[in-house]
Design an enzyme around this catalytic site. Structure first.
Site, mmCIF file in Angstrom:
data_model
loop_
_atom_site.group_PDB
_atom_site.id
_atom_site.type_symbol
_atom_site.label_atom_id
_atom_site.label_comp_id
_atom_site.label_asym_id
_atom_site.label_seq_id
_atom_site.Cartn_x
_atom_site.Cartn_y
_atom_site.Cartn_z
ATOM 1 N N GLU A 30 2.221 -8.920 11.733
ATOM 2 C CA GLU A 30 2.051 -8.542 10.499
ATOM 3 C C GLU A 30 3.402 -8.049 9.646
ATOM 4 O O GLU A 30 3.639 -8.758 8.691
ATOM 5 C CB GLU A 30 0.975 -7.260 10.348
ATOM 6 C CG GLU A 30 0.426 -7.213 9.101
ATOM 7 C CD GLU A 30 -0.709 -5.905 8.979
ATOM 8 O OE1 GLU A 30 -0.661 -5.254 10.288
ATOM 9 O OE2 GLU A 30 -1.260 -5.579 8.105
ATOM 10 N N ASP A 45 0.707 -1.166 0.107
ATOM 11 C CA ASP A 45 0.006 0.205 0.045
ATOM 12 C C ASP A 45 0.824 1.188 -0.116
ATOM 13 O O ASP A 45 0.753 2.068 -1.127
ATOM 14 C CB ASP A 45 -1.149 0.048 1.313
ATOM 15 C CG ASP A 45 -1.749 -1.315 1.346
ATOM 16 O OD1 ASP A 45 -1.790 -2.206 0.544
ATOM 17 O OD2 ASP A 45 -2.751 -1.097 2.198
HETATM 18 C C1 DGY Z 1 -5.528 -2.000 4.413
HETATM 19 O O1 DGY Z 1 -6.707 -1.584 4.548
HETATM 20 O O2 DGY Z 1 -4.741 -1.572 4.946
HETATM 21 C C2 DGY Z 1 -5.599 -2.954 3.264
HETATM 22 O O3 DGY Z 1 -4.072 -3.133 3.269
HETATM 23 C C3 DGY Z 1 -6.211 -2.581 2.096
HETATM 24 O O4 DGY Z 1 -5.850 -3.713 1.143
#
Ligand code: DGY
Length: 453
Positions: A418, A182
């Site tokens: 994560e 992201d």
């Molecule tokens: C989030 O909402 O952080 C996700 O990575 C989007 O896919």
């Protein structure tokens, strides 16, 4: 590389395996596995495939169910959406939810289930191929592959038709979320270039920073752009040609997305052969993608592959780990593979002689490197899994071993987080994250030396 982690005893390893299964069980919704209960309470596309990699070895019903449920959200044009919403139970926990996406305004959206209006990296055929290879009951896995084959084919046809309209050989993504990475530094230049009138940013309220420290997540300006782009798509009712032709400000041919599509085509060709379908179109497409990546995305000066910004008509020179990952689909020739390994094995990523956990998602000497911020430096287990699979084909044995060890040792030291700090191994982001658990299980189950019941 002097790996800073302790040795793990067999007893500890067995406990770790049980804990990984417990994570997946706790995140099971009844019909799919959430990436995490609070932060990501719906079904995510590429997460589900990584999760199925783990289930394959010990619960084939769940592996199949995971993928079947995902395909229930497939759009009529073939797109597999990034998120399938579990609307009844969890819609208040996540932003942007179905009310924000309004994907039902598209005639292509499914009628019975709410989804987002973008996609994620195409590793689905690879997940089905993996099931055939490793599920204990091969005959059943082949039957499942026959059932799902038309859907995989429609998904690949969607990407070829809608995301590579000139049949160039590379598909584009139109949102950073489609890359799976992201807030990677890859996007910084484009995000800085997009000028957004404040009135064009719809009102929104983030939920992600209720669960995770804000400095471990994307920034507000990044979120403003994510939201702005979603609004841009929904105003065009998710019509791909309109989005493209109306000057969508973010159109990128991404290295990781195209690498995974190349590998997925190789895997779809193998599936086709096994179930008696024609493999040739998928082989041809895989070769076309590989050739074009070698032609257009290789950057000699940096010894890596880089993304291509279609709006600015130029390569994006960001030194990210995903620039090495075309090795996963055997895209580079021998000379380039060697160059890739030489760059990977430097202080910038994680050198054999350093004390660190491979492999940071972004060059540690980069100005924008951050050890704890999401895709701007931390180690991610899915990227390590791809790196491990790619490198081990070429015999960089010592490095491969350290990448494998990181997949096991980081969760052992810090839990199923994560993402992780390359130097200390500290965990960041959400706890009990599904793919961290599932990919550890996949690696361990595939190692003959590990006796697991
Ligand atoms: C989030 O909402 O952080 C996700 O990575 C989007 O896919």
């Amino acid at each position: 590389m002097k790996n800073p982690a302790p040795e793990i005893t067999e007893k500890e390893l067995n406990e770790l395996i049980q804990s990984a299964k417990d994570v997946l069980q706790a995140n099971w919704s009844g019909s799919f596995t959430r990436p995490s209960k609070n932060q990501y309470p719906h079904q995510w596309s590429w997460d589900s495939v990584f999760i199925a990699f783990g289930y394959t070895h010990y619960d084939k019903d769940r592996a199949e169910q995971e993928l079947r449920h995902l395909f229930e959200g497939q759009w009529k044009n073939g797109m597999i959406p990034q998120i399938i919403f579990d609307q009844e139970h969890q819609s208040e926990k996540y932003f942007p939810g179905p009310d924000f996406w309004q994907s039902e305004t598209s005639p292509n959206a499914p009628d019975h289930i709410k989804t987002s209006g973008i996609c994620q990296p195409p590793i689905h055929a690879t997940g089905v191929r993996h099931l055939i290879e490793y599920a204990p009951d091969r005959e059943r896995a082949v039957a499942f592959a026959s059932e799902i084959f038309p859907r995989l084919k429609a998904w690949h046809q969607y990407l070829d038709r809608e995301r590579d309209p000139n049949n160039e050989g590379l598909v584009y993504i139109r949102h950073p979320w489609e890359s799976g990475q992201d807030n990677s530094p890859i996007w910084d230049g484009i995000l800085n270039r997009i000028e957004i009138e404040p009135s064009y940013i719809p009102a929104y309220s983030r939920k992600d920073i209720n669960n995770v420290e804000p400095d471990e997540r994307p920034s507000k300006p990044e979120y403003d752009t994510y939201v702005y782009l979603v609004n841009f798509f929904r105003e065009r009712k998710y019509d791909e040609a309109k989005i493209r032709n109306d000057d969508c400000p973010f159109l990128v041919q991404d290295v990781l997305f195209n690498t995974l599509l190349c590998k997925a085509n190789q895997d779809l060709a193998e599936i086709a052969e096994i179930i008696g379908e024609n493999p040739e179109p998928f082989k041809t497409r895989a070769d076309q993608i590989a050739d074009k990546m070698n032609d257009k995305l290789w950057l000699d000066r940096e010894q890596m592959y880089v993304d291509y910004d279609l709006k600015a008509s130029k390569q994006i020179q960001a030194r990210v780990l995903s620039g090495f990952l075309p090795i996963y689909a055997s895209i580079p020739d021998q000379n380039r593979k060697q160059q890739i390994f030489e760059y990977l094995n430097t202080h910038c990523f994680c050198q054999m002689t350093d004390s660190c956990f491979p492999a940071p998602s972004y060059d540690r000497s980069g100005d924008d490197y951050s050890a704890r911020t999401y895709w701007r430096g931390p180690v991610w287990i899915n990227m390590n899994w791809l790196l491990y699979e790619g490198l081990k084909q070429y015999g960089f044995d010592d490095y491969v071993k350290q990448v494998r060890n990181s997949i096991i040792q980081l969760p052992f030291l810090s839990g199923f987080r994560e993402y992780f700090d390359t130097n200390s191994g500290e965990g960041y982001g959400i706890e009990n994250f599904s793919w961290t658990a599932a990919l550890l299980l996949d690696i361990l189950y595939r190692e003959e030396s590990t006796a697991i019941q």
